[in-house]
Design an enzyme around this catalytic site. Structure first.
Site, PDB file in Angstrom:
ATOM      1  N   ARG A  36      42.692   1.535   2.541  1.00  0.00           N
ATOM      2  CA  ARG A  36      41.567   0.745   2.020  1.00  0.00           C
ATOM      3  C   ARG A  36      41.735   0.367   0.557  1.00  0.00           C
ATOM      4  O   ARG A  36      41.241  -0.659   0.119  1.00  0.00           O
ATOM      5  CB  ARG A  36      40.258   1.520   2.198  1.00  0.00           C
ATOM      6  CG  ARG A  36      39.825   1.681   3.631  1.00  0.00           C
ATOM      7  CD  ARG A  36      38.466   2.340   3.752  1.00  0.00           C
ATOM      8  NE  ARG A  36      38.462   3.727   3.289  1.00  0.00           N
ATOM      9  CZ  ARG A  36      37.424   4.549   3.396  1.00  0.00           C
ATOM     10  NH1 ARG A  36      36.296   4.102   3.944  1.00  0.00           N
ATOM     11  NH2 ARG A  36      37.488   5.792   2.977  1.00  0.00           N
ATOM     12  N   ASP A  61      40.686  -1.323   6.742  1.00  0.00           N
ATOM     13  CA  ASP A  61      39.765  -0.212   6.959  1.00  0.00           C
ATOM     14  C   ASP A  61      39.828   0.147   8.442  1.00  0.00           C
ATOM     15  O   ASP A  61      39.437  -0.658   9.297  1.00  0.00           O
ATOM     16  CB  ASP A  61      38.355  -0.634   6.565  1.00  0.00           C
ATOM     17  CG  ASP A  61      37.330   0.485   6.687  1.00  0.00           C
ATOM     18  OD1 ASP A  61      37.652   1.519   7.307  1.00  0.00           O
ATOM     19  OD2 ASP A  61      36.207   0.315   6.180  1.00  0.00           O
ATOM     20  N   VAL A  62      40.317   1.347   8.765  1.00  0.00           N
ATOM     21  CA  VAL A  62      40.512   1.719  10.170  1.00  0.00           C
ATOM     22  C   VAL A  62      39.207   1.825  10.933  1.00  0.00           C
ATOM     23  O   VAL A  62      39.210   1.860  12.170  1.00  0.00           O
ATOM     24  CB  VAL A  62      41.298   3.041  10.300  1.00  0.00           C
ATOM     25  CG1 VAL A  62      42.698   2.897   9.736  1.00  0.00           C
ATOM     26  CG2 VAL A  62      40.549   4.198   9.647  1.00  0.00           C
ATOM     27  N   TYR A 153      33.976  17.173   9.212  1.00  0.00           N
ATOM     28  CA  TYR A 153      35.423  17.098   9.415  1.00  0.00           C
ATOM     29  C   TYR A 153      35.800  17.630  10.795  1.00  0.00           C
ATOM     30  O   TYR A 153      36.507  16.963  11.564  1.00  0.00           O
ATOM     31  CB  TYR A 153      36.108  17.912   8.311  1.00  0.00           C
ATOM     32  CG  TYR A 153      37.616  17.949   8.372  1.00  0.00           C
ATOM     33  CD1 TYR A 153      38.372  16.917   7.817  1.00  0.00           C
ATOM     34  CD2 TYR A 153      38.284  19.032   8.940  1.00  0.00           C
ATOM     35  CE1 TYR A 153      39.761  16.962   7.845  1.00  0.00           C
ATOM     36  CE2 TYR A 153      39.671  19.085   8.975  1.00  0.00           C
ATOM     37  CZ  TYR A 153      40.403  18.050   8.423  1.00  0.00           C
ATOM     38  OH  TYR A 153      41.776  18.097   8.460  1.00  0.00           O
ATOM     39  N   LYS A 157      37.455  15.745  14.034  1.00  0.00           N
ATOM     40  CA  LYS A 157      38.787  16.174  14.464  1.00  0.00           C
ATOM     41  C   LYS A 157      38.784  16.703  15.890  1.00  0.00           C
ATOM     42  O   LYS A 157      39.757  16.510  16.640  1.00  0.00           O
ATOM     43  CB  LYS A 157      39.332  17.234  13.504  1.00  0.00           C
ATOM     44  CG  LYS A 157      39.676  16.700  12.113  1.00  0.00           C
ATOM     45  CD  LYS A 157      40.806  15.682  12.146  1.00  0.00           C
ATOM     46  CE  LYS A 157      41.298  15.336  10.742  1.00  0.00           C
ATOM     47  NZ  LYS A 157      42.407  14.361  10.754  1.00  0.00           N
ATOM     48  N   THR A 188      49.268  18.898   0.088  1.00  0.00           N
ATOM     49  CA  THR A 188      49.304  17.447  -0.121  1.00  0.00           C
ATOM     50  C   THR A 188      48.471  17.003  -1.313  1.00  0.00           C
ATOM     51  O   THR A 188      48.450  15.819  -1.648  1.00  0.00           O
ATOM     52  CB  THR A 188      48.772  16.720   1.127  1.00  0.00           C
ATOM     53  OG1 THR A 188      47.393  17.081   1.319  1.00  0.00           O
ATOM     54  CG2 THR A 188      49.568  17.091   2.369  1.00  0.00           C
TER      55      THR A 188
END
Length: 297
Positions: A36, A61-62, A153, A157, A188
């Site tokens: 994005r 934007d997914v 989250y 998921k 990460t």
């Protein structure tokens, strides 16, 4: 192993997605990346190109189904048929359920459940027509064991795990595969971009170390290589880190015990439910040095 073809990585402007795109390029694939943030995306493209990758970047934007469909058509028009599509885009929201609004659940579900669905449905017609394709969905151990203070989250998921596994079953024998990627904690830098609600400093204090310590979290480059290898091989599932393996097995064998254990974990977590949502890099500034030099909320 090197090969030719074209791969699309959704959510590749930084972090794990960027590392996956790099590994695909090193294996000889042309790579399209999307995200994005146009600025971060431009920087990612320049970085990959500087390393010799054949790469194109696209702002997308997914959560926008039409935009994802248009993106796939554009990539295939400019680079050729897509052989590989991997969804990495995600958001981490940390805090007690009392601090989580319905909008935060919507955001997590839109990105991490509808996003993979949008990408898969966009690439599937062409892959099935050609009789070959590799779809990868990066989920999480949070999609197998629901951890307290990560409820939006985990909700997203869990759905992504179900979709990816079900898709794998439906594609059996077609030449197209769906790989469910279940990593544990990885180094990460995601904790710096996570959103912390409630008592932001205290939430960061427990979440940040777990996402960055070498003894707890996996090296992200190593994780990216194993993810790509599994997707290209068409493996139904790739589970990374010992904790993720243990979590899956324990949750599968003793779900009630796992839930009770998570309840005990929850009692040790911060209880504040008010305050602004803070990004990790800002939440950590709310930690103050302890008497021994360590940081405490």
């Amino acid at each position: 192993m090197s090969r030719s073809g074209t791969a699309l990585v959704a959510g590749a402007s930084r972090g794990l997605g960027l590392l996956i795109a790099r590994d695909l390029a090193r294996r000889g694939l042309d790579v399209a990346i999307c995200a994005r943030d146009a600025v971060e995306l431009e920087q990612a493209e320049a970085r990959l190109a500087g390393e010799g990758a054949t790469v194109r970047s696209y702002v997308c934007d997914v959560t926008d189904r039409t935009a994802v469909t248009d993106l796939v058509a554009r990539v295939e028009g400019e680079t050729g048929p897509l052989d590989v599509a991997i969804h990495v885009a995600g958001i981490i929201q940390v805090g007690p359920v009392d601090a989580m609004t319905a909008d935060r659940f919507d955001e997590a579900i839109d990105i991490m459940l509808r996003g993979p669905i949008n990408l898969a449905l966009a690439v599937l017609p062409g892959m099935r027509e050609r009789g070959f394709g590799r779809i990868g969905t990066v989920t999480s151990i949070g999609g197998v064991v629901s951890v307290p203070h990560l409820l939006p989250y985990s909700s997203a998921k869990f759905g992504a795990v179900g979709f990816s596994q079900g898709l794998s079953a439906e594609l059996a024998g077609t030449g197209v595969t769906s790989t469910t990627i279940v990593p544990g904690l990885m180094r990460t830098g995601s904790h710096l971009h996570a959103q912390f609600a409630g008592d932001a400093g205290s939430e960061f204090a427990w979440f940040g170390p777990g996402a960055s310590l070498p003894l707890v979290a996996m090296d992200a480059e190593k994780a990216a290589r194993r993810m790509v290898k599994g997707v290209l091989a068409g493996d139904p599932m790739v589970t990374l880190t010992p904790m993720a393996h243990i979590g899956r097995r324990v949750a599968g064998l003793a779900p009630a015990t796992t839930t009770r254990l998570m309840g005990l974990v929850n009692r040790a977590l911060p209880t504040g439910s008010h305050g602004d949502v803070r990004e990790g890099m800002h939440a950590r500034t709310e930690l103050r040095p302890g008497p021994d030099g360590s940081s405490t909320p």
